[in-house]
Design an enzyme around this catalytic site. Structure first.
Site, short mmCIF file in Angstrom:
data_model
loop_
_atom_site.label_atom_id
_atom_site.label_comp_id
_atom_site.label_asym_id
_atom_site.label_seq_id
_atom_site.Cartn_x
_atom_site.Cartn_y
_atom_site.Cartn_z
N ASP A 133 -3.65 -15.96 11.93
CA ASP A 133 -4.38 -15.13 12.89
C ASP A 133 -3.39 -14.12 13.47
OD1 ASP A 133 -6.19 -14.30 14.91
OD2 ASP A 133 -7.05 -16.31 15.01
N ASP A 235 -7.19 -10.28 14.94
CA ASP A 235 -7.86 -10.50 16.22
C ASP A 235 -8.21 -9.20 16.93
OD1 ASP A 235 -8.43 -12.52 18.42
OD2 ASP A 235 -7.01 -11.25 19.47
N GLU A 292 -11.66 -9.14 13.14
CA GLU A 292 -12.64 -9.49 14.17
C GLU A 292 -13.04 -8.20 14.85
OE1 GLU A 292 -13.12 -12.17 18.19
OE2 GLU A 292 -11.44 -10.82 17.96
N HIS A 365 -14.24 -20.46 17.42
CA HIS A 365 -13.66 -21.03 18.64
C HIS A 365 -14.06 -20.27 19.90
CE1 HIS A 365 -11.20 -17.65 17.57
NE2 HIS A 365 -10.73 -17.65 18.80
N ASP A 366 -14.81 -19.19 19.75
CA ASP A 366 -15.25 -18.40 20.91
C ASP A 366 -16.72 -18.59 21.23
OD1 ASP A 366 -12.75 -17.22 21.28
OD2 ASP A 366 -13.23 -15.55 19.93
C1 GLC Z 1 -10.36 -12.87 20.25
C2 GLC Z 1 -10.16 -14.36 20.10
C3 GLC Z 1 -10.32 -15.02 21.44
C4 GLC Z 1 -9.26 -14.47 22.36
C5 GLC Z 1 -9.31 -12.95 22.41
C6 GLC Z 1 -8.07 -12.39 23.01
O1 GLC Z 1 -11.64 -12.54 20.63
O2 GLC Z 1 -11.05 -14.86 19.15
O3 GLC Z 1 -10.24 -16.41 21.38
O4 GLC Z 1 -9.44 -14.98 23.65
O5 GLC Z 1 -9.41 -12.36 21.13
O6 GLC Z 1 -7.01 -12.51 22.11
#
Ligand code: GLC
Length: 586
Positions: A133, A235, A292, A365-366
């Site tokens: 990641d 990310d 993402e 995980h979010d």
């Molecule tokens: C992304 C991750 C999340 C994190 C955020 C800040 O959305 O998936 O878990 O809190 O980025 O890095």
């Protein structure tokens, strides 16, 4: 009827489901090498691990890399060929690793770099490649780069982050609200300036305009490429390019703030950086990159993925926004129907039909657990999990499973805000109170939507702490662990786990489920989500009843097909029981 269909169904009979691992490993390795013009990562199943909650081998209450290595066979049994690890770099853990202090070191709580090398090597043995990641929109405020940057306005890294002067009255440069809530600006005494943080204040945003920053990030990526990882999940990538002018936006809440997402996501010019990134890291390597990309619409996908794009796949969130609402403000959830969800899923399929590749997911995980009363009507968790599993594992694209999804977890049903750990949950709770909600209503929103729901320790067996750790876990184990765990589900022929394994085997054995076209069926039906997959005369039809009522459909849809997998026992053509899913094929 196509030759071979019957034997496959009998192959998938419950009694035989337990012994699929060697077959899947064989197929995975075969696929890694080639076939059908698709890359290995298009033919496999990906699995996301949240290392802190996977398995603790040191009796410390938090998961370890050695714990993941110890359970690789669990992943292999699910046909997994790509293992996405959420960040395990050195970190103060304000956001559980998404606040990176050092991208080239493993956080001691997870183990050592030797443990990482061992995980990569052991994974390869089983045809599983590790995916790292990359958190490149921001670092931790403890990162050496930021420590230097914040020290003065003239140091060599002074321009590595987003620094701005205060407004003339001393207030923050703009009224942007960070994604976790509160102002997106934090005052820094040493510099006499504010810095921007799209997420928590301990996560300062990097300045991608600075070529030295970009070089440093590419070097880090290549360090991991050289270690032999199979790819990267990138990310929060839509936030890396900031707008040319920073200005206030219209307040949308009682706090007088405007969402930073609306002000900064997906700015013109962002793709120039990402093309550079692709050239520096992706080109010439047998890896994949999945971004993402909250804020990228399905209609824009062709610029982001595929031959002319910057990534191989993109997590866009249009289907998650159906129940959640695009702004993801938990106390303002959306109202919606199944056809809303089906429409956006079909749009994403259409957008990646001839360009790029779709990463299919319902959990990460979010997100809260997908089995909550969220995508479908209420009913037994196991049935709901099987319905989503059928869709996920037979759709076009690479399925991304999230740890525990294969067990059909529910949300954690905690009753006090103190039970939650997540930085975002606490911020959303405060925001809801600020909006005038009662404590009970604010808590209810957190119980429903909190990211902690997905982060409770993985439930391996019914021993204390669910077999996750011998010590008190960092986050409360789900109350249902005694009955919902890997060991129990391995012994239960009707369990979600064995259903997921069977579907993984079905997918591996039927090329049309991997490489076939995708066509929506019953587009206007409010109960059944249906599609067909076709390839050179082979045809599979997935029918999933998302409602708590019986649903009927025209039997011509499955004429000439036999059931290949059925979630509630022997199926009946033309009718689906409540929360039943059936995959038919010729
Ligand atoms: C992304 C991750 C999340 C994190 C955020 C800040 O959305 O998936 O878990 O809190 O980025 O890095």
């Amino acid at each position: 009827m196509r030759k071979g269909a019957k034997p496959l169904f009998s192959f998938l009979r419950q009694s035989e489901k337990r012994d699929l691992a060697p077959f899947l490993t064989f197929l995975r390795k075969e696929r890694m090498m080639s076939t059908q013009g698709l890359a290995w990562w298009q033919q496999t199943i990906a699995y996301e691990v949240y290392p802190k909650s996977f398995l603790d081998t040191r009796g410390q209450g938090t998961g370890t890399l050695a714990g993941i290595t110890a359970k690789l066979d669990h992943l292999a049994s699910l046909g997994v060929g790509a293992l996405w690890l959420t960040p395990c770099y050195k970190s103060p853990m304000v956001d559980n690793g998404y606040d990176v202090q050092d991208y080239l070191q493993i956080d001691p709580s997870f183990g050592t770099m030797d443990d990482m090398d061992e995980l990569i090597a052991q994974g390869r043995e089983r045809g599983i490649r590790v995916v790292m990641d990359l958190v490149f929109n921001h670092t931790s405020d403890q990162c050496a780069w930021f420590v230097e940057s914040r020290a003065s306005r003239t140091n060599p890294k002074a321009d590595w982050y987003i620094w701005r002067d205060a407004k003339s009255d001393g207030s923050a440069p703009t009224n942007w609200r960070s994604i976790f809530g509160g102002s997106a600006w934090e005052w820094c005494e040493e510099r006499g300036q504010y810095y921007l943080h799209t997420f928590a204040k301990q996560q300062p945003d990097l300045n991608w305009e600075n070529p030295q920053v970009r070089e440093a990030l590419y070097d880090i990526s290549n360090y991991w490429v050289n270690k032999g990882v199979g790819g990267f999940r990138i990310d929060a990538i839509t936030y890396i390019k900031k707008p040319p002018v920073f200005e206030d936006g219209p307040a949308d809440g009682e706090d007088g703030l405007y969402p930073v997402h609306a002000a900064t996501a997906n700015q013109p010019g962002i793709l120039d950086y990402l093309h550079e990134f692709k050239r520096a890291v992706r080109d010439g390597h047998d890896i994949f990159m999945v971004g993402e990309a909250n804020g990228v619409a399905a209609s824009e996908l062709d610029q982001w993925v595929g031959a002319n794009g910057v990534f191989d796949m993109l997590f866009e969130f249009s289907h998650m926004h159906v129940p959640m609402g695009a702004e993801e403000i938990w106390c303002r959830p959306a109202t919606w129907t199944l056809t809303d969800l089906k429409r956006v899923l079909a749009q994403s399929q259409a957008a990646t039909a001839h360009n790029g590749w779709y990463p299919a997911f319902f959990e990460n995980h979010d997100q809260p657990r997908s089995t909550v009363n969220f995508f479908h009507d209420d009913g037994p968790l196991a049935s709901k999990a099987k319905v989503l599993g059928a869709v996920l594992l037979t759709t076009r694209g690479t399925p991304f499973l999230y740890q525990g999804e294969e067990l059909g977890y529910g949300n954690a049903s905690w009753k006090r805000i103190e039970d939650f750990n997540d930085v975002q949950t606490r911020a959303q709770y405060e925001f809801a109170l600020g909006e005038g909600l009662s404590e009970a209503a604010a808590l209810a929103a957190c119980v429903r939507f909190s990211r902690d729901n997905a982060r409770t320790p993985l439930q391996w067996d019914d021993s204390p702490h669910a077999g996750f750790s011998t010590a008190e876990p960092w986050l409360r184990v789900h109350d249902d662990y005694a009955t919902c765990n890997v060991a129990a589900q391995e012994a239960d022929p009707d369990s979600p786990l064995l259903w997921y394994r069977a579907l993984a085997a079905l997918r591996a054995a039927r090329p049309e489920l991997v490489a076939g076209d995708w066509q929506e069926l019953l587009a206007d039906d409010e109960r059944i989500l249906a599609f067909e997959r076709t390839l050179e005369g082979a045809r599979c039809v997935t029918l999933a009843n998302f409602s708590g009522e019986e649903a009927t459909y025209d039997t011509s849809l499955v004429a000439g097909l036999v059931p290949l997998a059925a979630s509630l026992g022997e199926p009946q053509a033309g009718t689906l029981r409540p929360l039943e899913a059936v995959v038919w094929g010729n």
